[in-house]
Scaffold this motif. Structure first.
Motif, PDB file in Angstrom:
ATOM      1  N   ILE A   1      23.654  -8.760  -0.895  1.00 55.80           N
ATOM      2  CA  ILE A   1      22.530  -9.138  -0.028  1.00 55.80           C
ATOM      3  C   ILE A   1      23.054  -9.852   1.210  1.00 55.80           C
ATOM      4  CG2 ILE A   1      20.417 -10.511   0.161  1.00 55.80           C
ATOM      5  CD1 ILE A   1      20.090 -10.181  -2.880  1.00 55.80           C
ATOM      6  N   ARG A   2      22.554  -9.425   2.382  1.00 54.93           N
ATOM      7  CA  ARG A   2      22.994 -10.022   3.644  1.00 54.93           C
ATOM      8  C   ARG A   2      21.917 -10.871   4.300  1.00 54.93           C
ATOM      9  NH1 ARG A   2      28.319  -9.546   3.618  1.00 54.93           N
ATOM     10  NH2 ARG A   2      28.465  -9.491   5.901  1.00 54.93           N
ATOM     11  N   SER A   3      20.641 -10.489   4.130  1.00 53.34           N
ATOM     12  CA  SER A   3      19.563 -11.272   4.750  1.00 53.34           C
ATOM     13  C   SER A   3      18.240 -10.982   4.059  1.00 53.34           C
ATOM     14  CB  SER A   3      19.449 -10.958   6.250  1.00 53.34           C
ATOM     15  OG  SER A   3      19.010  -9.626   6.452  1.00 53.34           O
TER      16      SER A   3
ATOM     17  N   VAL B   1      14.604  -7.146   1.522  1.00 54.07           N
ATOM     18  CA  VAL B   1      15.995  -7.495   1.253  1.00 54.07           C
ATOM     19  C   VAL B   1      16.912  -6.476   1.922  1.00 54.07           C
ATOM     20  CG1 VAL B   1      17.715  -7.959  -0.521  1.00 54.07           C
ATOM     21  CG2 VAL B   1      15.292  -8.451  -0.975  1.00 54.07           C
ATOM     22  N   ALA B   2      17.796  -6.953   2.813  1.00 52.18           N
ATOM     23  CA  ALA B   2      18.799  -6.085   3.435  1.00 52.18           C
ATOM     24  C   ALA B   2      20.092  -6.209   2.639  1.00 52.18           C
ATOM     25  CB  ALA B   2      19.016  -6.486   4.892  1.00 52.18           C
ATOM     26  N   ASP B   3      20.470  -5.122   1.972  1.00 52.05           N
ATOM     27  CA  ASP B   3      21.659  -5.089   1.118  1.00 52.05           C
ATOM     28  C   ASP B   3      22.707  -4.190   1.774  1.00 52.05           C
ATOM     29  OD1 ASP B   3      23.451  -4.008  -1.099  1.00 52.05           O
ATOM     30  OD2 ASP B   3      22.279  -5.488  -2.226  1.00 52.05           O
TER      31      ASP B   3
ATOM     32  N   LEU C   1      17.721  -0.996   2.155  1.00 56.40           N
ATOM     33  CA  LEU C   1      16.533  -1.847   2.192  1.00 56.40           C
ATOM     34  C   LEU C   1      15.789  -1.758   0.867  1.00 56.40           C
ATOM     35  CD1 LEU C   1      14.418  -3.593   3.751  1.00 56.40           C
ATOM     36  CD2 LEU C   1      13.391  -1.432   4.514  1.00 56.40           C
ATOM     37  N   ILE C   2      15.530  -2.909   0.259  1.00 53.05           N
ATOM     38  CA  ILE C   2      14.728  -2.977  -0.977  1.00 53.05           C
ATOM     39  C   ILE C   2      13.566  -3.918  -0.708  1.00 53.05           C
ATOM     40  CG2 ILE C   2      14.670  -3.536  -3.426  1.00 53.05           C
ATOM     41  CD1 ILE C   2      18.052  -3.152  -1.926  1.00 53.05           C
TER      42      ILE C   2
END
Length: 465
Positions: free
Chosen positions: A352-354, A366-368, A373-374
């Motif tokens: 996870i980044r942001s 969630v930006a992985d 994108l989730i």
């Protein structure tokens, strides 16, 4: 009368009509039609009954959340009261100890004076003893006088007054409810799964780009802008990982007008309210709060016990992530929820980044870096995914305020725009300078500018149309 009633065009004689029209609906056909319509009506009625039951349950949960929020406020007020009493006790203890030290000195001086006086009385006719007692008395009198003079310098006596923080009183008078009560459209559970691609939503477009330096004199390394957010007054905060700083930019000139040295490596930064922001210090395993006065200053912190990267604030709570989990915390530091596995028990995240969270907390984006994108709801249920070659190396993300989401990617060197339900709208911008990674993204409040931060000493500001 029906036969002769010629003014109404649709009147007819039934025996004559049946004689001329052999193809008429039978009783069975009409019965089937009525049954079909009745079935559809019952299904529709059942759907509304279920929706009413869902709303009643939702109402119960919402009221419980209001009471929970009130308890958090009470707990925080209890904590503030405890801290204030402790500070007051410490200050009084210091002053009282000073006075007790002075009293002990004065009492010893008083005892010495009395002893000298008594000795002078007992000496009687012994001239030698009188001479010795007089000399001792003179020394004692001189020393006591000095002690009295020294204690006089401590006056006027100190005292302590309590002045409550008027911001609390002002805020309580300004608001009529605990928070926003908004109507929203609930996302249907049948939307769970891979997000479909639609291009019929409004696409943001860029018409130009300007670069601005964000380097300050005390920077020891090249800037590495890992995150960005917009404050309520329009100014922008950047998280500079390599120089361990937060930098505040003017909303029009994009010049650095203030910066704050941190005690660890920062990751995602977010706005809390007009007076406060927060930032993840992943190497310290904590979230640091920052006061947004004329000069940014570090205040309290939350120890997470894990390396924290993603950070967002919504609906009175903090949303924090490590590499593989999303946590919901109260602002006082109490862990409320943890999401790491999907409905089938599989791990949802890898890096996870942001995070970007809707204002009411109903949608967690969630930006992985490797899984794209989730999108989760507030119960951790996956309601959308996008993992495609168009989004490789997802990094920074932000909600635009118009309901759409922007995600910038390192490996595909672009910014993608997603709709309110997580549907891909299209590519907003493609970067052709692949020598730097695209890490931070935010938009100004007017949605006229898009700010991109990279691992270099300047940011890129795009004009939006």
């Amino acid at each position: 009368m029906a036969i002769d009633h010629k003014l109404c065009k649709d009147n007819f004689y039934i025996p004559e009509f049946l004689q001329n029209n052999t193809c008429t609906n039978t009783t069975r056909e009409i019965q089937q039609k009525l049954e079909s319509v009745n079935k559809a009506l019952e299904e529709h009625l059942e759907k509304f009954n279920r929706e009413r039951e869902r709303l009643l349950k939702s109402k119960t949960v919402t009221l419980e959340n209001i009471k929970k929020f009130r308890k958090e406020i009470n707990d925080r007020l209890d904590e503030l009261e405890k801290n204030t009493i402790s500070d007051t006790e410490d200050k009084y203890k210091t002053f009282i100890n000073e006075k007790e030290d002075s009293i002990r000195i004065l009492e010893r001086s008083k005892a010495c004076l009395k002893s000298a006086q008594d000795k002078l009385k007992l000496a009687s006719d012994n001239k030698l003893q009188i001479f010795v007692n007089v000399k001792k008395g003179e020394n004692i009198a001189e020393n006591v006088a000095k002690s009295v003079k020294a204690t006089k310098l401590q006056t006027p006596f100190k005292d302590i007054d309590f002045a409550g923080d008027r911001r609390l009183d002002s805020l309580l008078h300004e608001i009529n409810v605990f928070g926003k009560i908004e109507q929203r459209i609930a996302m249907k559970t049948e939307n769970i799964g891979t997000v479909n691609i639609h291009k019929n939503d409004f696409l943001l477009q860029v018409k130009g780009c300007t670069k601005y330096s964000v380097n300050v004199q005390s920077d020891k390394k090249y800037c590495d802008i890992i995150s960005a957010c917009t404050l309520e007054d329009g100014t922008i905060i950047l998280s500079d990982w390599s120089n361990s700083k937060l930098k505040r930019l003017d909303s029009s000139s994009y010049a650095v007008i203030d910066y704050c040295d941190l005690q660890g490596r920062p990751w995602q930064v977010c706005s809390i309210d007009k007076q406060q922001a927060a930032v993840c210090l992943h190497d310290k395993k904590e979230v640091q709060f920052i006061s947004l006065s004329s000069k940014m200053a570090l205040t309290n912190k939350i120890k997470t016990g894990f390396e924290c990267f993603g950070l967002s604030y919504a609906d009175g709570n903090l949303y924090i992530s490590d590499y593989t989990s999303v946590y919901i915390y109260s602002v006082s530091g109490r862990k409320l929820k943890k999401f790491s596995k999907d409905q089938s028990g599989q791990e949802m995240f890898s890096s996870i980044r942001s995070l970007a969270v809707s204002e009411n907390g109903s949608k967690i984006c969630v930006a992985d870096r490797y899984k794209g994108l989730i999108i989760l709801d507030n119960n951790g249920i996956v309601v959308g995914r996008f993992n495609d070659s168009q989004l490789r190396g997802a990094d920074g993300s932000c909600l635009t305020g118009r309901g759409s989401l922007l995600v910038c990617a390192d490996f595909s060197d672009n910014v993608l725009q997603f709709g309110p339900n997580g549907n891909l709208i299209d590519e907003v911008v493609k970067f052709y300078d692949t020598s730097a990674f695209n890490k931070a993204i935010c938009c100004n409040q007017q949605m006229s500018k898009m700010i991109i931060g990279r691992n270099r000493d300047e940011i890129e500001v795009y004009d939006l149309i």
